[in-house]
Design an enzyme around this catalytic site. Sequence first.
Site, PDB file in Angstrom:
ATOM      1  N   ARG A 172       0.369  -1.023 -11.149  1.00 23.94           N
ATOM      2  CA  ARG A 172      -0.358  -0.030 -10.340  1.00 23.94           C
ATOM      3  C   ARG A 172       0.625   0.523  -9.318  1.00 23.94           C
ATOM      4  NH1 ARG A 172      -2.984   0.424  -5.551  1.00 23.94           N
ATOM      5  NH2 ARG A 172      -4.942   1.596  -5.510  1.00 23.94           N
ATOM      6  N   LYS A 202       4.183  -1.892  -0.784  1.00 23.97           N
ATOM      7  CA  LYS A 202       3.455  -2.855   0.057  1.00 23.97           C
ATOM      8  C   LYS A 202       4.325  -3.478   1.145  1.00 23.97           C
ATOM      9  CE  LYS A 202      -0.573  -3.500  -2.709  1.00 23.97           C
ATOM     10  NZ  LYS A 202      -1.288  -4.250  -3.713  1.00 23.97           N
TER      11      LYS A 202
HETATM   12  N1  HH2 Z   1      -3.794  -2.580  -4.141  1.00 22.19           N
HETATM   13  C1  HH2 Z   1      -4.389  -1.664  -3.353  1.00 22.19           C
HETATM   14  C2  HH2 Z   1      -5.637  -1.127  -3.714  1.00 22.19           C
HETATM   15  N2  HH2 Z   1      -6.236  -1.476  -4.868  1.00 22.19           N
HETATM   16  N3  HH2 Z   1      -6.235  -2.709  -6.873  1.00 22.19           N
HETATM   17  C3  HH2 Z   1      -5.650  -3.606  -7.689  1.00 22.19           C
HETATM   18  N4  HH2 Z   1      -6.236  -3.960  -8.837  1.00 22.19           N
HETATM   19  N5  HH2 Z   1      -4.439  -4.181  -7.372  1.00 22.19           N
HETATM   20  C4  HH2 Z   1      -3.782  -3.886  -6.216  1.00 22.19           C
HETATM   21  O1  HH2 Z   1      -2.694  -4.474  -5.967  1.00 22.19           O
HETATM   22  C5  HH2 Z   1      -4.382  -2.939  -5.320  1.00 22.19           C
HETATM   23  C6  HH2 Z   1      -5.630  -2.361  -5.690  1.00 22.19           C
HETATM   24  C7  HH2 Z   1      -3.735  -1.221  -2.087  1.00 22.19           C
HETATM   25  O2  HH2 Z   1      -2.933  -0.088  -2.278  1.00 22.19           O
HETATM   26  P1  HH2 Z   1      -3.355   1.412  -1.896  1.00 22.19           P
HETATM   27  O3  HH2 Z   1      -4.501   1.857  -2.744  1.00 22.19           O
HETATM   28  O4  HH2 Z   1      -2.170   2.300  -1.952  1.00 22.19           O
HETATM   29  O5  HH2 Z   1      -3.743   1.311  -0.382  1.00 22.19           O
HETATM   30  P2  HH2 Z   1      -5.135   1.427   0.385  1.00 22.19           P
HETATM   31  O6  HH2 Z   1      -5.945   0.239  -0.001  1.00 22.19           O
HETATM   32  O7  HH2 Z   1      -4.729   1.433   1.849  1.00 22.19           O
HETATM   33  O8  HH2 Z   1      -5.808   2.689  -0.049  1.00 22.19           O
END
Ligand code: HH2
Length: 261
Positions: A242, A208
Amino acid sequence: MTQLMGVVNVTPDSFSDGGLYLDPEAAIAHGRELAEEGAEVLDVGGESTRPGAEAVSVEEELRRVVPVVEGLRELEARVSVDTSKAPVAAAALDAGAEIVNDVTGLRGDPEMAALCAERGCGVVLMHMLGTPRTMQDNPRYDDVVAEVRAFLTERLEAAVAAGIPEEGIWLDPGIGFGKTLAHNTELLRRLGELRELGRPLVVGTSRKSFIGRLDGSPASERLGGTIASSLLAATNGAEVLRVHDVAAVQQALAVAAAILG
Ligand code: HH2
């Protein structure tokens, strides 16, 4: 034992791996690899929640997510679906998912709480200030930990009142969702105060931007910061991490556990 939730993003625009696994076969192969590396949960998502991301239609999200959930259902790892849309959650549960990971904490779709109650699935309730489009526009708190804690308390009570089994609910402070660097680090430092809510904590620091804020690194070069923040989150009480880099974080956890005894 800390559990790892491996990220399977079936999106063109996720902040760190957008476009890599848009093809269902590639996403399924990636999910299998994460399970082999030690992920106990595979979090399949078809909509990016990065700051400023464009919304995706139900049809498009279904098209991305459902074949991948189906392709991962026979693994030992449980599948969660990262969505805030009830029709997407319903189809993913039909396809074999067991957990709904809703970054809006069941506020995004009025049908979501009833669906999760009816299915008796696991639910991750996450804190976010505002929406992905607006959340990084100057977020402010008097006391970020107290405010996140109050929010999670309220969402937990609402979920239980809607009939969702409390023993299947996990809580997440939402690292990076409407938070500055100082907010994120304070939440990670004072995670113990959220443990008092009595439910397992999920923490997602993986790749992040708060890591990049410290050293200027791009998303592709944040593994060191991901490992450091994941280990400290586990030490401070997170039960589920995660992460995108399951093998590396699993190794770090094993070394830390061996040293701590
Ligand atoms: N962070 C992201 C997405 N979903 N869900 C939970 N429960 N906690 C988190 O910290 C969280 C989440 C963001 O990460 P990522 O899926 O890699 O990115 P993007 O939203 O751009 O797909």
